[in-house]
Scaffold this motif. Structure first.
Motif, short mmCIF file in Angstrom:
data_model
loop_
_atom_site.label_atom_id
_atom_site.label_comp_id
_atom_site.label_asym_id
_atom_site.label_seq_id
_atom_site.Cartn_x
_atom_site.Cartn_y
_atom_site.Cartn_z
N GLU A 29 39.57 40.91 42.48
CA GLU A 29 40.14 39.58 42.30
C GLU A 29 40.70 39.44 40.88
N ARG A 72 42.95 36.10 36.74
CA ARG A 72 42.34 36.14 38.05
C ARG A 72 43.39 36.27 39.14
N SER A 119 43.80 37.45 43.67
CA SER A 119 43.24 37.17 44.99
C SER A 119 42.87 38.47 45.69
N ARG A 120 41.68 38.49 46.30
CA ARG A 120 41.28 39.67 47.06
C ARG A 120 42.17 39.88 48.28
#
Length: 448
Positions: A95, A103, A105-106
Motif C-alpha cells: 500500500e 500511501r 492502494s493494494r
C-alpha cells in the motif's frame, strides 16, 4: 515421551502420551483390558500421527480431480511461488506508491494487468468470488430488487446459495422464468421502479439439457440499457478468453466475451480455470467499480499480499501467452501417452522393489474431471495405476496411503485402488512411488 519420535513437537508428544495413558487407564478401570508399556507407546504414536494429519500439509492428489476443493484447488507453479516468497520474506509496496512516495492502494497492483487482459475499464480483487458477488450486489443493489432467472439460482460448495448471497448483500431477489426456460419477456415484465440491476449467473457446476431456453447476454444487455440498469454477470470459473482454448471449454463464458457482450460488471474466481490463488475479481465499468470500492464491506473481503503476489504472477503468465506454464493447465493438457509412460515406469520400479508376484498393478484407462464447480460433465482421457492386493482390501490400501508420508489421496473403483496420474505432478512421481512402496511392502503405516 522419550519413546516417541523426537521429530514430533514436544507439545504434541506430550498430548499424545496423555491421551494414550488415559485410554489405557479407562480400559483397566472398565475391566476391558490391560495395556503393556510397548502397547501404550504404540497407541501414543498413533495419536501423535493423527495430530500431525490434522495440520495443514502437502498431499499427493491422485484422484484425477484437477480443481479439488478439499485438496486446495488449483496448485501454484514456480513463478507464482517465487512471487509469493519474494513478497512474504520482507516488506513490500503493498500500500505504498513508490513513484509518488506516499500511501497507495493494494488494489492497484493487479488492476492494470486485469484491464489489459480483459479489456475492462477497471477491476477490483477481493478474497474469493462469493465475496466479489456479495460486495457488488451490496454496493450497487442494497435495499432494492435484483432480477435473476430461476434456472440460475445455483448452490455452490458448502451449501451456500445465490439467494442467500443476495439476501446477505441486503438486496431483494426477484425470480423470473422457470427452472428450464426463461425468456426476455420474463425479465421485461419484472422490471420496476425498485429494480437495481439485472443479474445473470453462469451455472458453472451443473448443466440443464433438453427442453431449455435462456436469454443470451447481448439481448439481456439491451434490456438493461433500455432501463438504465447495470447488468451483473457472475461467470464463476475465471476463463479469460476462448482464443487458443481446447474444445472442451467451449460452454464456459470467457471474461472478455462477457464484457464485450454488454455486462457492466463481471465477477469470477482466480483459483478455478484461471489457475491462480484463491481470490475473486470484479471487473467492468470504472464508475461502478469506484462505487463498489467505497463500500465498507470491502475491508472485510480484502485480499492479502500473498494472494496478490500469486495473482500478479498468474496474470503475467497469461500476458506472455502460454497458460500451459501454469500447473493446472499443464496437467489438463498433458497427453494420455505421457501419463501412460510415467505409470509404466512407476509400476516397473515397484515390481522390482517389492518382488511380489501376487500383487496386481496395471496401467489402466481413467477419466479425469476438472471439479471445483467447473466444466460439469467434462471428462479428460487419462491413465491411472490400478492396484489389487489379495491380502488386503482396497479400502485398507487407500487408508494407508492417506496416512502415509507423503500422504496420497487416491480413489477406489471396482474394488481396486486407482491413482490417476493426471493430477500428480511429474516431480511427485518419486514421492508417490515411495508412498506406494511403504504401503504395499508391509501393510502400510499404523493407523488409529
Amino acid at each position: 515421551m522419550e519413546a516417541l519420535d523426537d521429530r514430533i513437537p514436544a507439545s504434541t508428544r506430550a498430548q499424545a502420551a496423555r491421551e494414550a495413558i488415559s485410554t489405557a487407564r479407562l480400559a483397566v478401570q472398565s475391566g476391558t483390558g490391560r495395556f503393556s508399556f510397548p502397547e501404550i507407546v504404540t497407541l501414543a504414536e498413533s495419536h501423535a500421527a493423527a495430530h500431525g494429519r490434522a495440520l495443514l500439509k502437502p498431499v499427493i492428489n491422485a484422484t484425477g480431480v484437477l480443481i479439488h476443493t478439499n485438496l486446495g484447488r488449483a496448485p501454484l507453479g514456480k513463478a507464482q511461488m517465487d512471487a509469493v516468497v519474494a513478497v512474504a520474506r520482507g516488506y513490500s509496496n503493498l500500500e505504498y506508491d513508490l513513484t509518488a512516495g506516499q500511501r497507495g492502494s493494494r488494489y492497484s497492483h493487479a488492476t492494470a494487468l486485469l484491464k489489459t487482459l480483459t479489456g475492462a475499464e477497471s477491476a477490483l480483487v477481493v478474497n474469493n468470488n462469493a465475496g466479489a458477488v456479495m460486495l457488488a450486489l451490496g454496493a450497487l443493489c442494497g435495499g432494492r430488487e435484483v432480477i435473476i432467472s430461476r434456472g440460475e439460482l445455483v448452490e455452490i460448495g458448502g451449501e451456500f446459495r445465490i439467494p442467500d448471497v443476495i439476501s446477505a448483500a441486503g438486496a431483494r431477489l426477484v425470480e423470473v422464468g422457470t427452472t428450464n426456460r426463461t425468456r426476455i419477456i420474463d425479465y421485461t415484465r419484472a422490471v420496476s421502479a425498485d429494480t437495481a440491476a439485472l443479474v445473470k449467473v453462469h451455472p458453472a457446476n451443473y448443466r440443464i439439457q433438453g427442453f431449455t431456453a435462456a436469454v443470451e447476454m447481448p439481448e439481456l444487455a439491451r434490456l438493461a440499457r433500455a432501463h438504465d440498469l447495470p447488468l451483473i454477470y457472475d461467470i464463476g470459473s475465471g476463463l479469460l478468453t476462448a482464443t487458443g482454448a481446447p474444445d472442451w471449454v467451449r460452454d464456459e463464458p470467457p471474461v472478455i466475451a462477457a464484457l464485450s457482450d454488454g455486462a457492466d460488471i463481471v465477477t469470477f474466481s482466480c483459483d478455478k480455470l484461471l489457475g491462480g490463488p484463491q481470490a475473486g475479481v470484479i471487473a467492468g465499468r470504472s464508475d461502478l467499480i469506484t462505487k463498489i470500492s467505497k463500500h465498507p464491506l470491502l475491508r472485510a473481503l480484502r485480499v492479502d499480499k500473498l494472494a496478490l503476489a500469486a495473482l500478479e504472477a498468474t496474470l503475467l503468465v497469461y500476458l506472455e501467452g502460454d497458460a500451459s506454464e501454469l500447473p493446472l493447465w499443464g496437467m489438463a493438457l498433458t497427453p494420455p501417452d505421457d501419463l501412460e509412460g510415467r505409470a509404466l515406469r512407476i509400476i516397473a520400479s515397484l515390481t522390482k522393489t517389492l518382488g511380489r508376484a501376487d500383487l496386481k498393478m496395471h496401467s489402466v484407462a481413467s477419466e479425469s474431471v476438472f471439479g471445483g464447480g467447473s466444466l460439469p460433465g467434462t471428462q479428460l482421457s487419462s491413465r491411472a495405476i490400478s492396484i489389487a492386493d489379495p491380502e488386503r482390501s482396497a479400502a485398507d490400501i487407500e487408508r494407508s496411503l492417506r496416512h502415509g508420508d507423503p500422504a496420497v489421496v487416491a480413489r477406489i473403483e471396482n474394488d481396486m485402488v486407482l491413482l490417476d496420474l493426471r493430477t500428480v505432478a511429474p516431480e511427485q512421481d518419486d514421492g508417490l512411488e515411495a508412498a506406494l512402496s511403504a504401503s504395499l511392502a508391509n501393510g502400510g503405516p499404523v493407523s488409529p
